[in-house]
Enzyme design. Structure first.
Site, PDB file in Angstrom:
ATOM      1  N   ASP A  59    -119.761  49.234 -66.546  1.00  0.00           N
ATOM      2  CA  ASP A  59    -118.957  50.297 -66.887  1.00  0.00           C
ATOM      3  C   ASP A  59    -119.417  50.759 -68.245  1.00  0.00           C
ATOM      4  O   ASP A  59    -120.365  50.457 -68.751  1.00  0.00           O
ATOM      5  CB  ASP A  59    -117.529  50.035 -67.010  1.00  0.00           C
ATOM      6  CG  ASP A  59    -117.110  48.893 -68.009  1.00  0.00           C
ATOM      7  OD1 ASP A  59    -117.878  48.583 -68.578  1.00  0.00           O
ATOM      8  OD2 ASP A  59    -115.843  48.754 -67.986  1.00  0.00           O
ATOM      9  N   TYR A 118    -119.815  49.780 -59.932  1.00  0.00           N
ATOM     10  CA  TYR A 118    -118.907  49.142 -60.624  1.00  0.00           C
ATOM     11  C   TYR A 118    -117.750  48.647 -60.173  1.00  0.00           C
ATOM     12  O   TYR A 118    -117.630  47.283 -60.224  1.00  0.00           O
ATOM     13  CB  TYR A 118    -118.307  50.110 -61.859  1.00  0.00           C
ATOM     14  CG  TYR A 118    -117.378  49.476 -62.485  1.00  0.00           C
ATOM     15  CD1 TYR A 118    -117.687  48.535 -63.441  1.00  0.00           C
ATOM     16  CD2 TYR A 118    -116.007  49.718 -62.471  1.00  0.00           C
ATOM     17  CE1 TYR A 118    -116.798  47.703 -64.234  1.00  0.00           C
ATOM     18  CE2 TYR A 118    -115.011  48.904 -63.006  1.00  0.00           C
ATOM     19  CZ  TYR A 118    -115.405  47.955 -63.891  1.00  0.00           C
ATOM     20  OH  TYR A 118    -114.383  47.332 -64.409  1.00  0.00           O
ATOM     21  N   GLU A 146    -108.759  47.711 -61.102  1.00  0.00           N
ATOM     22  CA  GLU A 146    -110.047  48.178 -61.325  1.00  0.00           C
ATOM     23  C   GLU A 146    -109.946  49.857 -61.289  1.00  0.00           C
ATOM     24  O   GLU A 146    -110.367  50.487 -61.939  1.00  0.00           O
ATOM     25  CB  GLU A 146    -111.265  47.686 -60.692  1.00  0.00           C
ATOM     26  CG  GLU A 146    -111.422  46.147 -61.169  1.00  0.00           C
ATOM     27  CD  GLU A 146    -111.863  46.118 -62.470  1.00  0.00           C
ATOM     28  OE1 GLU A 146    -112.481  47.176 -63.028  1.00  0.00           O
ATOM     29  OE2 GLU A 146    -111.633  45.224 -63.067  1.00  0.00           O
TER      30      GLU A 146
END
Ligand code: SF4
Length: 362
Positions: A140, A122, A39
């Site tokens: 996002d 996020y 991520e």
């Protein structure tokens, strides 16, 4: 506000995703550390670019402990070319916290995970939902676009208020089972179907729930205020080669843009800056150097999110031998590959160093 039929929407989105999701290396298991690394790498970077970086990173640092113990320079070297290097430094700092404070286990509560360096809402949502199955939203840019269109939300998505609103909507929409798949499905929908330009509404799995499509306004959404254009900085960048054929490199400061990366010396220039001014600046900066001659070898342009670097590259041959240490070093050109350089300076290694220094040595 417009409504979505929650259960039917979840069903349609998950059925599409579970039948046809991309085979990505970080989806092979539910390891929170690997999800975390992926991520962080995926922020501002395309999936196809990230895959080889992720595989190399995990083979070198397979656990939080391995990353915590690594030298920062080795971490930056593996990150070289991905950009946004503060992501790598923050990741390592946070992983050190995880090994010191949580016995090497990535925490599984919003409060704890959000307290780690570099983890915003996020990333927290992505790790908690994908690795731990918790129904926490992960919003996002892709998800904001999809949700703005599905619900015809006209708030400016560049404003934090819009993201918080979408997070709140999603807290009611995420299923308690399959939360990770649900979040990934929304991201995937935004990345592959509900794209910024020309969304593929005809083949969209959730078209029957989409208010923007029903009203024919999908191309007007999301609303996003234009960013200020990046400012241009002009640099004279120097490949300084001494009488022994070694090249001068220096380390950037510990904070700020490209912190702790290595580079060739740069001198800010304006339209009028010429070679004489360059030699003058260099001899003031590095006392004891005697310039033999200067050649303009290359132009490099690099765009950061908020700055553009326009670099004129000069090969500066010295008459004498130079000794430096610490954050400034004289290196044989072949050994530059051991140090982390940003993409813009990597282009100088591939250009001026390869062609003018190594290539013309014999
Ligand atoms: S129908 Fe079109 S605008 Fe609506 S979510 Fe699907 S791709 Fe996006």
């Amino acid at each position: 506000m417009k409504q979505i039929q929650t259960t039917a929407f979840q069903h349609d989105l998950l059925t599409w995703y579970q039948a046809d999701n991309r085979d990505l290396p970080w989806r092979k298991d539910q390891d929170p550390y690997k999800i975390w690394v992926s991520e962080i790498m995926l922020q501002q970077t395309r999936v196809e670019t990230v895959i080889p970086y992720f595989n190399r990173f995990i083979s070198l640092f397979p656990t939080p402990e391995a990353l915590a113990e690594a030298a920062e320079e080795d971490v930056l070297k593996v990150w070289e070319g991905l950009g946004y290097y503060s992501r790598a430094r923050n990741l390592q700092a946070a992983v050190k916290e995880v090994t010191a404070d949580y016995g090497g286990k990535v925490p599984d509560t919003e409060k704890e995970i959000r307290s780690l360096r570099g983890i915003g809402p996020y990333t927290a949502g992505a790790i908690l939902s994908i690795a731990y199955g918790k129904p926490v939203p992960a919003v996002d840019g892709n998800v904001m676009r999809v949700m703005s269109r599905l619900l015809t939300l006209y708030d400016d998505i560049a404003k934090p208020k819009a993201r918080i609103q979408i997070e709140n909507i999603l807290r009611d929409l995420i299923p308690t089972e399959d939360a990770g798949d649900f979040n990934q499905a929304l991201m995937e929908l935004g990345a592959t179907v509900c794209t910024p330009k020309n969304p593929q509404c005809l083949t969209c799995p959730v078209v029957s729930h989409c208010h923007a499509r029903a009203e024919g306004v999908e191309s007007l959404l999301p609303v996003k205020a234009k960013k200020k254009p990046p400012r241009t900085e002009r640099w004279q960048t120097t490949v300084i080669v001494d009488a022994d054929g070694r090249v001068l490199i220096q380390k950037r400061p510990e904070t700020g843009l490209l912190a702790n990366m290595w580079e060739f010396p740069m001198i800010e220039s304006d339209e009028q800056s010429g070679e004489e001014a360059l030699i003058d600046a260099l001899t003031k900066r590095y006392s004891g150097i005697a310039v033999d001659h200067v050649t303009h070898t290359q132009q490099v342009r690099h765009v950061f999110s908020h700055i553009v670097w326009e670099m004129d590259v000069f090969l500066v041959r010295l008459k004498n031998r130079v000794s430096l240490s610490g954050d400034e070093l004289m290196m044989p050109p072949e050994e530059l590959t051991y140090y982390p350089f940003s993409v813009s300076h990597q282009k100088i290694i591939d250009g001026t160093i390869a062609e003018e220094v190594i290539g013309k040595r014999s």
